[in-house]
Write a protein that holds these residues in place. Structure first.
Motif, mmCIF file in Angstrom:
data_model
loop_
_atom_site.group_PDB
_atom_site.id
_atom_site.type_symbol
_atom_site.label_atom_id
_atom_site.label_comp_id
_atom_site.label_asym_id
_atom_site.label_seq_id
_atom_site.Cartn_x
_atom_site.Cartn_y
_atom_site.Cartn_z
ATOM 1 N N THR A 265 -66.006 97.709 -105.323
ATOM 2 C CA THR A 265 -65.507 98.621 -104.303
ATOM 3 C C THR A 265 -64.391 97.960 -103.502
ATOM 4 O O THR A 265 -64.297 96.727 -103.427
ATOM 5 C CB THR A 265 -66.620 99.042 -103.336
ATOM 6 N N LEU A 266 -63.571 98.793 -102.888
ATOM 7 C CA LEU A 266 -62.514 98.286 -102.024
ATOM 8 C C LEU A 266 -63.112 97.415 -100.918
ATOM 9 O O LEU A 266 -62.573 96.363 -100.565
ATOM 10 C CB LEU A 266 -61.748 99.465 -101.415
ATOM 11 N N ASP A 267 -64.260 97.827 -100.393
ATOM 12 C CA ASP A 267 -64.933 97.088 -99.329
ATOM 13 C C ASP A 267 -65.305 95.674 -99.789
ATOM 14 O O ASP A 267 -65.027 94.701 -99.094
ATOM 15 C CB ASP A 267 -66.192 97.838 -98.898
ATOM 16 N N SER A 268 -65.880 95.568 -100.973
ATOM 17 C CA SER A 268 -66.323 94.252 -101.437
ATOM 18 C C SER A 268 -65.147 93.336 -101.754
ATOM 19 O O SER A 268 -65.199 92.137 -101.517
ATOM 20 C CB SER A 268 -67.222 94.395 -102.674
ATOM 21 N N VAL A 269 -64.059 93.898 -102.267
ATOM 22 C CA VAL A 269 -62.893 93.082 -102.612
ATOM 23 C C VAL A 269 -62.244 92.510 -101.359
ATOM 24 O O VAL A 269 -61.925 91.317 -101.286
ATOM 25 C CB VAL A 269 -61.858 93.908 -103.414
ATOM 26 N N TYR A 270 -62.058 93.345 -100.321
ATOM 27 C CA TYR A 270 -61.371 92.863 -99.127
ATOM 28 C C TYR A 270 -62.299 92.118 -98.180
ATOM 29 O O TYR A 270 -61.847 91.310 -97.368
ATOM 30 C CB TYR A 270 -60.653 94.019 -98.428
ATOM 31 N N ARG A 271 -63.615 92.339 -98.279
ATOM 32 C CA ARG A 271 -64.570 91.582 -97.466
ATOM 33 C C ARG A 271 -64.599 90.122 -97.907
ATOM 34 O O ARG A 271 -64.811 89.220 -97.110
ATOM 35 C CB ARG A 271 -65.945 92.205 -97.581
ATOM 36 N N LYS A 272 -64.320 89.880 -99.205
ATOM 37 C CA LYS A 272 -64.340 88.513 -99.733
ATOM 38 C C LYS A 272 -63.297 87.629 -99.065
ATOM 39 O O LYS A 272 -63.421 86.409 -99.061
ATOM 40 C CB LYS A 272 -64.110 88.531 -101.249
ATOM 41 N N GLN A 273 -62.255 88.239 -98.522
ATOM 42 C CA GLN A 273 -61.206 87.453 -97.888
ATOM 43 C C GLN A 273 -61.723 86.682 -96.680
ATOM 44 O O GLN A 273 -61.152 85.672 -96.276
ATOM 45 C CB GLN A 273 -60.045 88.358 -97.435
ATOM 46 N N LEU A 274 -62.824 87.157 -96.093
ATOM 47 C CA LEU A 274 -63.364 86.526 -94.891
ATOM 48 C C LEU A 274 -64.478 85.546 -95.206
ATOM 49 O O LEU A 274 -65.025 84.906 -94.313
ATOM 50 C CB LEU A 274 -63.885 87.611 -93.932
ATOM 51 N N GLU A 275 -64.853 85.431 -96.472
ATOM 52 C CA GLU A 275 -65.944 84.535 -96.846
ATOM 53 C C GLU A 275 -65.410 83.140 -97.147
ATOM 54 O O GLU A 275 -64.312 82.979 -97.625
ATOM 55 C CB GLU A 275 -66.660 85.104 -98.078
#
Length: 275
Positions: A265-275
């Motif tokens: 999902t778009l959410d999971s792809v861009y959330r990874k940037q903060l991990e």
């Protein structure tokens, strides 16, 4: 590479008269509301050759613009003020060195109309034809190409996307399907852009809140083909959810609706940037 843009609010109003320029560049943009054309009497640079865009931000789905060139904007705008009702502000581009010629601004008009029609983000009803390129020496044409790149940058800087043309990278594409929809797009700082050629649902569910606006957008940005609406130009939305709702014709969370080729999902792809 970063850029420094200097903006001066002439009357202290962020929506009022102002000018901007990029450091170490000669292109200067004046933003002049129609309500303050008297400012032209104070600014000698606007009595010289200029390239300009008149912008109208009415209730229509797609904003309207007129692109032109002149040897003296102060005199030219008098005609537009009496004959063109749609516009509310003018973007006027001049050289800080005040050394542009009539042929220079004609070349800018030629480039701008062609690119704005390709972008298809504004209605250009009064720019019916693409003018021919004037005959400029090679070195001057190259200089005007650089000047036009600065025009595009400064226009975008103040939120005018008249020249924006999507150039997505394949690895950043996301997709959604359902209710006859088969759409793709990408997410960046401008929002979520649904790409030309995407198929959107031909109707909306009863619970959909902006059906009338959606129908207008479908007519302005798409064409009916075998009972499906196909986008004829790229269409950028402020959020992934608004883009997904437009495509599917139903309420949905775009962060979960848009998925890449691997199903992320778009959410999971861009959330990874903060991990």
């Amino acid at each position: 590479m970063g850029k420094t843009v200097t903006t001066y609010l002439i009357d202290g109003d962020p929506k009022g008269t102002q000018y901007s320029f990029i450091s170490n560049k000669i292109c200067q943009m004046f933003v002049i509301p129609r309500s303050n054309l008297a400012y032209l009497n104070e600014q000698e640079k606007l009595h010289k050759p200029a390239f300009y865009i008149l912008i109208g931000e009415d209730e229509a789905t797609k904003p309207q613009a007129y692109i032109g060139e002149t040897e003296n904007f102060k005199e030219r705008v008098k005609d537009h003020d009496s004959k063109k009702a749609f516009w509310q502000k003018a973007l006027v581009f001049v050289s800080k060195d005040e050394d542009m010629t009539k042929a220079d601004v004609q070349y800018l008009e030629y480039r701008a109309i062609a690119e704005a029609k390709q972008s298809n983000s504004f209605v250009l009803n009064e720019n019916k034809q693409i003018p021919k390129a004037p005959n400029l020496p090679e070195h001057q044409r190259d200089a005007m190409e650089e000047f036009f790149e600065d025009i595009k940058f400064l226009s975008s800087f103040i939120g005018c996307n008249i020249f924006d043309i999507a150039r997505p990278k394949e690895e950043h594409l996301f997709y959604t399907k359902g209710r006859g929809c088969d759409a793709k797009g990408y997410y960046n700082s401008a929002g979520f852009t649904v790409l030309k050629g995407s198929i959107v649902a031909s109707d909306s569910v009863p619970s959909f809140r902006w059906t009338e606006k959606r129908n207008k957008m479908m007519k302005e940005y798409g064409v009916l083909n075998n009972a499906h609406y196909v986008l004829t130009s790229d269409l950028t939305f402020s959020s992934p959810s608004t883009a997904a709702m437009y495509c599917l014709g139903r309420p949905t969370n775009g962060w979960n609706e848009w998925k890449d080729k691997e199903g992320n999902t778009l959410d999971s792809v861009y959330r990874k940037q903060l991990e």
